[in-house]
Write an enzyme that holds these catalytic residues in place. Sequence first.
Site, PDB file in Angstrom:
ATOM      1  N   TRP A  54       5.491  42.025  36.218  1.00  0.00           N
ATOM      2  CA  TRP A  54       4.686  41.207  37.140  1.00  0.00           C
ATOM      3  C   TRP A  54       3.396  40.749  36.449  1.00  0.00           C
ATOM      4  CZ3 TRP A  54       0.887  42.235  41.535  1.00  0.00           C
ATOM      5  CH2 TRP A  54       0.986  41.253  42.551  1.00  0.00           C
TER       6      TRP A  54
HETATM    7  C1  LIG Z   1       0.091  38.346  45.918  1.00  0.00           C
HETATM    8  C2  LIG Z   1      -0.707  38.904  47.048  1.00  0.00           C
HETATM    9  C3  LIG Z   1      -2.016  38.516  47.222  1.00  0.00           C
HETATM   10  C4  LIG Z   1      -2.780  39.043  48.239  1.00  0.00           C
HETATM   11  N1  LIG Z   1      -4.075  38.654  48.346  1.00  0.00           N
HETATM   12  C5  LIG Z   1      -4.864  39.240  49.262  1.00  0.00           C
HETATM   13  C6  LIG Z   1      -6.254  38.929  49.321  1.00  0.00           C
HETATM   14  O1  LIG Z   1      -6.769  38.116  48.545  1.00  0.00           O
HETATM   15  N2  LIG Z   1      -7.019  39.570  50.232  1.00  0.00           N
HETATM   16  C7  LIG Z   1      -6.497  40.506  51.079  1.00  0.00           C
HETATM   17  O2  LIG Z   1      -7.246  41.072  51.869  1.00  0.00           O
HETATM   18  N3  LIG Z   1      -5.180  40.807  51.070  1.00  0.00           N
HETATM   19  C8  LIG Z   1      -4.354  40.201  50.179  1.00  0.00           C
HETATM   20  N4  LIG Z   1      -3.018  40.522  50.139  1.00  0.00           N
HETATM   21  C9  LIG Z   1      -2.471  41.430  51.176  1.00  0.00           C
HETATM   22  C10 LIG Z   1      -2.538  42.915  50.868  1.00  0.00           C
HETATM   23  O3  LIG Z   1      -2.282  43.149  49.533  1.00  0.00           O
HETATM   24  C11 LIG Z   1      -1.536  43.645  51.752  1.00  0.00           C
HETATM   25  O4  LIG Z   1      -1.816  43.298  53.086  1.00  0.00           O
HETATM   26  C12 LIG Z   1      -1.572  45.160  51.668  1.00  0.00           C
HETATM   27  O5  LIG Z   1      -1.479  45.594  50.340  1.00  0.00           O
HETATM   28  C13 LIG Z   1      -0.450  45.776  52.504  1.00  0.00           C
HETATM   29  O6  LIG Z   1      -0.551  47.168  52.468  1.00  0.00           O
HETATM   30  P1  LIG Z   1       0.717  48.117  52.568  1.00  0.00           P
HETATM   31  O7  LIG Z   1       0.209  49.505  52.500  1.00  0.00           O
HETATM   32  O8  LIG Z   1       1.559  47.729  53.705  1.00  0.00           O
HETATM   33  O9  LIG Z   1       1.613  47.796  51.245  1.00  0.00           O
HETATM   34  P2  LIG Z   1       1.260  48.013  49.709  1.00  0.00           P
HETATM   35  O10 LIG Z   1      -0.192  48.068  49.506  1.00  0.00           O
HETATM   36  O11 LIG Z   1       2.019  47.007  48.945  1.00  0.00           O
HETATM   37  O12 LIG Z   1       1.849  49.466  49.384  1.00  0.00           O
HETATM   38  C14 LIG Z   1       3.222  49.764  49.356  1.00  0.00           C
HETATM   39  C15 LIG Z   1       3.391  51.141  48.715  1.00  0.00           C
HETATM   40  O13 LIG Z   1       4.710  51.658  48.919  1.00  0.00           O
HETATM   41  C16 LIG Z   1       5.200  52.221  47.713  1.00  0.00           C
HETATM   42  N5  LIG Z   1       6.663  52.201  47.832  1.00  0.00           N
HETATM   43  C17 LIG Z   1       7.471  51.118  47.975  1.00  0.00           C
HETATM   44  N6  LIG Z   1       8.742  51.518  48.158  1.00  0.00           N
HETATM   45  C18 LIG Z   1       8.749  52.876  48.136  1.00  0.00           C
HETATM   46  C19 LIG Z   1       9.763  53.853  48.298  1.00  0.00           C
HETATM   47  N7  LIG Z   1      11.026  53.516  48.579  1.00  0.00           N
HETATM   48  N8  LIG Z   1       9.415  55.160  48.190  1.00  0.00           N
HETATM   49  C20 LIG Z   1       8.122  55.519  47.944  1.00  0.00           C
HETATM   50  N9  LIG Z   1       7.122  54.625  47.809  1.00  0.00           N
HETATM   51  C21 LIG Z   1       7.434  53.320  47.910  1.00  0.00           C
HETATM   52  C22 LIG Z   1       4.587  51.344  46.652  1.00  0.00           C
HETATM   53  O14 LIG Z   1       4.602  51.950  45.390  1.00  0.00           O
HETATM   54  C23 LIG Z   1       3.177  51.155  47.214  1.00  0.00           C
HETATM   55  O15 LIG Z   1       2.391  52.280  46.915  1.00  0.00           O
HETATM   56  C24 LIG Z   1      -2.220  39.984  49.125  1.00  0.00           C
HETATM   57  C25 LIG Z   1      -0.887  40.365  48.976  1.00  0.00           C
HETATM   58  C26 LIG Z   1      -0.131  39.827  47.955  1.00  0.00           C
HETATM   59  C27 LIG Z   1       1.282  40.255  47.823  1.00  0.00           C
HETATM   60  S1  SF4 Z   2       2.106  47.717  34.330  1.00  0.00           S
HETATM   61 FE1  SF4 Z   2       2.482  46.477  32.509  1.00  0.00          FE
HETATM   62  S2  SF4 Z   2       4.712  46.481  32.254  1.00  0.00           S
HETATM   63 FE2  SF4 Z   2       4.290  47.169  34.325  1.00  0.00          FE
HETATM   64  S3  SF4 Z   2       4.449  45.285  35.575  1.00  0.00           S
HETATM   65 FE3  SF4 Z   2       2.282  45.602  35.046  1.00  0.00          FE
HETATM   66  S4  SF4 Z   2       1.976  44.386  33.181  1.00  0.00           S
HETATM   67 FE4  SF4 Z   2       4.201  44.648  33.446  1.00  0.00          FE
END
Ligand SMILES: Cc1cc2nc3c(=O)[nH]c(=O)nc-3n(C[C@H](O)[C@H](O)[C@H](O)COP(=O)(O)OP(=O)(O)OC[C@H]3O[C@@H](n4cnc5c(N)ncnc54)[C@H](O)[C@@H]3O)c2cc1C
Ligand code: SF4
Lengths: 154, 639
Positions: A54
């Site tokens: 990524w």
């Molecule tokens: C590209 C992008 C840009 C963004 N920009 C902004 C911004 O500018 N400002 C803002 O406020 N918000 C932004 N957001 C939104 C914000 O990032 C999300 O709202 C937030 O992270 C959601 O929280 P979450 O805990 O639901 O998921 P996440 O923070 O994504 O956490 C998911 C977790 O689950 C874990 N996981 C997944 N599958 C499994 C599994 N099967 N078993 C165990 N662990 C698992 C992962 O490792 C991770 O720790 C953005 C999101 C994206 C994708």
């Molecule tokens: S930690 Fe490094 S190898 Fe893993 S997704 Fe991010 S840039 Fe790619």
Amino acid sequence: MPTYVRTDKCDGCQDQKKTVCMHICPHDLMRLDKDGSETGHAKKAYNQEPEQCWECYACVKICPQNAIECRSYADVTPLGGMVQPMRGSDAIVWNIKFRNGNKKRFEFPIRTIAEESIDPYSGTPETIEAELADHSTLFTKGTHSCDFSQFNAS
Amino acid sequence: MSGYSFGKPEVIEEEVDILIIGGGMAACGAAFELQRWNADKALKIKMVDKAAVDRSGAVAQGLSAINTYLGENDPADYVRYVRRDLMGITREDLIYDTGRHVDDSVHQFEKWGLPIWKQEGDEGKSLTEGGKPVRTGRWQIMINGESYKPIVAAAAIKALGMDNIQEHVFIVRLINDKNDAGRVVGAAGFSVRENKIYIYRFKACLLVCGGAVNIFRPRSVGEGTGRAWYPVWNAGSTYAMAAEAGAELTLMENRFVPARFKDGYGPVGAWFLLFKAKSMNAQGEDYQEKNAHMLQEHGYGAYVKGHAMGTCLRNHLMIHELKNGRGPIFIDTVTALANLAKKMTPEEIKHLEAEAWEDFLDMTIGQCGIWAGENIEPDKQMSELMPTEPYLLGSHAGCAGIWCSGPDDLPGTPDHYHWGYNRMTTVRGLFTEGDGCGASGHKFSSGSHAGGRIAAKAMIKYVQDNNDIVPELDCSIDELKQELYRPVATFLKYKDYTTAIDVNPHYITPKMLQFRLQKIMDEYVAGVSTLYQTNATMLRVAERKLGMLKEDSLKLRAKDLHELLRAWENYHRILTAEAHMKHIQFREETRYPGYYYRADFLDLDDENWKCFVNSTYDRHTGEWSCKKVPWVELIKEAD
Ligand SMILES: Cc1cc2nc3c(=O)[nH]c(=O)nc-3n(C[C@H](O)[C@H](O)[C@H](O)COP(=O)(O)OP(=O)(O)OC[C@H]3O[C@@H](n4cnc5c(N)ncnc54)[C@H](O)[C@@H]3O)c2cc1C
Ligand code: SF4
Ligand code: SF4
């Protein structure tokens, strides 16, 4: 933009059990080739699935040897560009090199207090058991003011 | 590869009171709130993440903005904004609840050292001291967010203690109670590092594994496959595991198709709102103005007010240009920066340039890689915009997710909005937030953190009230072991049948299975290749193909632990994709033009479809069932 590891810089995290890049990659991409059987380079790390990278740079930022760099994906981007950070304890410096040789350098703050001094509960109130079922507040009592006259039912 | 000697995993069993599955924003919020209510450490709380909490989830790279901060606004206005953006149908109770608590999480972040931009004169003054943030919009504030996740994670880790965090364990499934099928009491997963299976027993669990990416074919399919907008590691685990446990899902027809800088998927928010850039078609026309009349057609303008319209509708106006051969779409960064520079000193111009680059370097570094490779300097050359492939999520400008009970103290909430503890699903003991909590988009990073805290409080109450639960799993450890390691067993059994390890009639690699899923979804379920269009016949074809894909998932192979991870991620993707397809099939209207079109039902049909669509899954028969659930307006339409 997959990451690649430079053979001249990676030291396999000095043969530690936990190589830092392997530990940090959120997508389980970095891998240590213990005996050279996978890459021809023993005790060095590599990206085992570059097309799943990524380009989050978590591994690049954390590698103690600055051995990890990115080469923007070959199926999308012309060769020759480079974006490389140097992350310190309170700021990050970015060096950008364009295909045509132009260069840019930026520096941004990353935190205002040292990581060690984060203390989640300092200065926060104790919980009050009677408030456990009260949806209008969390334990920190920082609820936003609410104008309930905006509800249809009020 | 450990010499293929990993057939027999060790089983680690652990019993806790509360299990947090995931380590993202919602999980970290939950950890912070939970341990304060558990100050005497009477409850055992554990967090398990497939990655390292420091950089896991959607915020791994950092962010350049916090998208939900109310400040001077009333929570009711926040509800109005989310309602408009998501075309009318939202759970206003959940959104209001987020709105009243979200600022407090932002204040904590600032205390923990997250740099938040302040307006001139207020530098050095915290938000709680009245410091005015730099806003890019009514709800967004700018940050120096490279270390956003490590900061939020550090607070969670300090609250829980590293001993109570298990990293690098992927949770595959939840386990229902032997004596009560409507309750979950366990979870099973495996280590991606060691030959070990983890079985957790618990009273309550918070399922917060983010949304789903890579169920649709991405626009780049070579090395660039990894550059989806949404982080490639969130595989729909939240939705798949909840569905298999029997929880009701809601609005799974909703998706998010962000319009972003082409190929690198850099964010546009700061460019449009802070730098005042304009976008145009190939002929240099302002297509938003030109196509504004299109909002009168098919009822799409029902929720538009002036220039305020749903994110999907902005896509709608753009896609019209692409369909009619008037692409590419450009974002005029050159004019924007030149206009801003007019009134600036050279020093200020340099600062402005840095701000423009930081916007990408803080959260989409790959976009800078493309600029560098293509010699694009934004003040000299325009960039292209493009709508991406679809993603499923519940916390950004989308609202797919699990149907959750809400707070019971907001005026006028109907009974079907709160049947249990706040943020509990229809399965007892199963809570969710962030991308998991449905019908309540626009929480973003801050709202997901606050939501995790809201759920945490309710979970403590649930555990206190249900202290007599003795978790008894409805399946044996041996069955779980076999199920989780099936891809390994399949590989070991058949690997010597052919000379080429990846081509074998007895198994399918996770990678090929993912390609097949993406092909089906892209071509029949409104992916980019049809410019987001589908119809009942296409969906019937998709249904049949997905059914066979699900059957073939039993033949997934795993030649090492990394592939075992990919195998289970892709199984979660299939279930998520199937839910999405079923919901689109059920809702016979086009509710989200610009996200997807039912070409056979192009109208937005409030009369028949101003309602939630909820679904349940039967893991034994593999069947889905969908139903309509009434929507209720809680907040008055303004003025
Ligand atoms: C590209 C992008 C840009 C963004 N920009 C902004 C911004 O500018 N400002 C803002 O406020 N918000 C932004 N957001 C939104 C914000 O990032 C999300 O709202 C937030 O992270 C959601 O929280 P979450 O805990 O639901 O998921 P996440 O923070 O994504 O956490 C998911 C977790 O689950 C874990 N996981 C997944 N599958 C499994 C599994 N099967 N078993 C165990 N662990 C698992 C992962 O490792 C991770 O720790 C953005 C999101 C994206 C994708
Ligand atoms: S930690 Fe490094 S190898 Fe893993 S997704 Fe991010 S840039 Fe790619
Ligand atoms: S690339 Fe860096 S972090 Fe990874 S093993 Fe080598 S030295 Fe350690």
